[in-house]
Scaffold this active site. Structure first.
Site, PDB file in Angstrom:
ATOM      1  N   ASN A   7       0.876  -1.173   0.000  1.00  0.00           N
ATOM      2  CA  ASN A   7       0.000   0.000   0.000  1.00  0.00           C
ATOM      3  C   ASN A   7       0.916   1.226   0.000  1.00  0.00           C
ATOM      4  OD1 ASN A   7      -1.795   2.034   0.421  1.00  0.00           O
ATOM      5  ND2 ASN A   7      -2.743   1.144   2.243  1.00  0.00           N
ATOM      6  N   ARG A  64      -2.355  -2.073  -3.703  1.00  0.00           N
ATOM      7  CA  ARG A  64      -3.567  -1.276  -3.557  1.00  0.00           C
ATOM      8  C   ARG A  64      -3.458  -0.090  -4.514  1.00  0.00           C
ATOM      9  NH1 ARG A  64      -5.078   3.183   0.819  1.00  0.00           N
ATOM     10  NH2 ARG A  64      -7.218   3.458   0.176  1.00  0.00           N
ATOM     11  N   HIS A 153     -13.069   2.875  -0.411  1.00  0.00           N
ATOM     12  CA  HIS A 153     -13.051   1.847   0.653  1.00  0.00           C
ATOM     13  C   HIS A 153     -13.613   0.521   0.121  1.00  0.00           C
ATOM     14  CE1 HIS A 153     -13.425   5.000   4.163  1.00  0.00           C
ATOM     15  NE2 HIS A 153     -12.153   4.697   3.953  1.00  0.00           N
ATOM     16  N   ARG A 214     -13.463  15.676   7.254  1.00  0.00           N
ATOM     17  CA  ARG A 214     -14.187  15.983   6.007  1.00  0.00           C
ATOM     18  C   ARG A 214     -15.664  16.225   6.296  1.00  0.00           C
ATOM     19  NH1 ARG A 214     -12.215  10.666   3.184  1.00  0.00           N
ATOM     20  NH2 ARG A 214     -10.021  10.868   3.750  1.00  0.00           N
ATOM     21  N   GLU A 337      -7.951  -5.048   4.701  1.00  0.00           N
ATOM     22  CA  GLU A 337      -7.874  -4.778   3.264  1.00  0.00           C
ATOM     23  C   GLU A 337      -6.693  -5.504   2.624  1.00  0.00           C
ATOM     24  OE1 GLU A 337      -8.348  -0.793   4.741  1.00  0.00           O
ATOM     25  OE2 GLU A 337      -9.293  -0.216   2.867  1.00  0.00           O
TER      26      GLU A 337
END
Ligand code: ADP
Length: 350
Positions: A7, A64, A153, A214, A337
């Site tokens: 990643n 990823r 995601h 956010r 993940e």
């Protein structure tokens, strides 16, 4: 088979090494401060050399990649045309895809002959129907600029949905699942019989839920209104919406739910308000997704908040399914993940 999952971020490389099919995790770590002033690790190539010194034999690499646009609907074996297409997606994810590419190119040099697979955050959401991903904007914006909901995601939502089906001992094809990934970034997905049919993040990861910093959904007219009122340019406004809003912006304290929980319990009104808004927004999305799927068999929580904050989960679930005859199962499933990327890379090669 030893599968290295990479990643690669703008200044870091996170890695995990798995052996499949057994799924043992043999190693994991992170290389930080890549390319930063004063750092010995000047680029991803140097960073990856350190990783490969630690993990030794590698049979397959899974990367990823944040944005696959409409070009990538599933995990893909990396070759020259694929690298070209990932590069084309950089305009949609200018902070992430170039870093992901740097990791891929470094691996190509350092592990010649070892196959590499790209797994995209957006791919799981490529099953959204057009009426869920087209915005109420001139249609030509979609055609000319690729402006649509993509969702993010995806690997996490897919992983926890599969894990939920496994725990419930039912085939995915029979389940309606709502997955809530609540970390610093937060998103929620309606998984209808294994397919993502709607998700809260949009063209960028800014849309949807209230997140650490956010804002999530707001009236789009606020963008120009705030720019005008505060005399901001687009970069300043972008910074406010992404980095100074959400839990942090509302509370004026922190983006960290642990800190906000403590503050709220000791009487801080704005910390409590931030948490209330966070919970309220999630409830609305769950209601909407149960409606579009005409039911819900399981509600899954994952991510730092979803996995660890029992009170938040309880508040979200309070009364939410009281109108349903058959109540959904509530599950807490730690996301992985990297394991999902390893599995998908392995399945593709097999
Ligand atoms: P990221 O999205 O950056 O991977 P995380 O998934 O760790 O971040 O989520 C960060 C959020 O999860 C923070 O609001 C933090 O308060 C909360 N969190 C993380 N770990 C815990 C924990 N062990 N207990 C309670 N809250 C946690």
């Amino acid at each position: 088979m030893k599968i290295l999952v990479i990643n690669s971020g703008s200044s870091s490389i996170k890695y995990k090494l798995f052996v499949l099919p057994g799924e043992q995790n043999m190693a994991k770590g992170i290389i930080e401060h890549i390319g930063e002033k004063g750092s010995k690790i000047k680029d991803h190539y140097t960073g990856l050399k350190i990783v490969l010194g630690r993990v030794k034999q590698v049979d397959l690499v899974g990367h990823r990649v944040v944005h696959g646009a409409e070009k990538f609907k599933r995990p893909t074996l990396i070759n020259a045309p694929v690298i070209r297409k990932i590069r084309q997606c950089c305009t949609l994810a200018p902070l992430h895809n170039p870093a992901n590419l740097a990791g891929i190119l470094a691996c190509k040099k350092l592990l010649p002959g070892v196959r590499q697979v790209a797994v995209f955050d957006t791919a799981f959401h490529q099953t959204l129907p057009d009426y869920a991903y087209i915005y109420g904007l001139p249609y030509e914006f979609y055609k000319r600029f690729g402006i649509r909901k993509y969702g993010f995601h995806g690997t996490s939502h897919q992983y926890v949905a599969h894990e939920a089906a496994r725990r419930l001992n039912k085939p995915m094809s029979k389940l309606k699942i709502i997955t809530c990934h609540l970390g610093n970034g937060c998103s929620i997905t309606a998984v209808d019989r294994g397919r993502s049919i709607d998700t809260s993040m949009g063209f960028t990861p800014l849309e949807g839920l209230i997140m650490g910093t956010r804002c999530g959904d707001i009236d789009p007219a606020l963008v120009t209104y705030i720019m005008h009122k505060k005399r901001l340019n687009i970069f300043q406004l972008d910074n406010i919406l992404n980095k100074a809003s959400g839990l942090k912006g509302i509370s004026g304290i922190s983006n960290d739910m642990r800190i906000l929980g403590r503050k709220a319990r000791s009487g801080d009104k704005r910390a409590k308000l931030a948490i209330d808004i966070f919970i309220y927004r999630i409830k609305k999305y769950i209601g909407a997704y149960a409606a579009i799927m005409a039911g819900c068999d399981a509600l899954v929580f994952t991510g730092g908040i979803g996995e660890n904050q029992r009170r938040i989960r309880e508040e979200i679930c309070k009364g939410i399914f009281s109108h349903l005859k058959k109540k959904p199962k509530i599950l807490v499933i730690p996301t992985d993940e990297e394991l999902m990327i390893a599995r998908q890379a392995y399945q593709l090669i097999k």
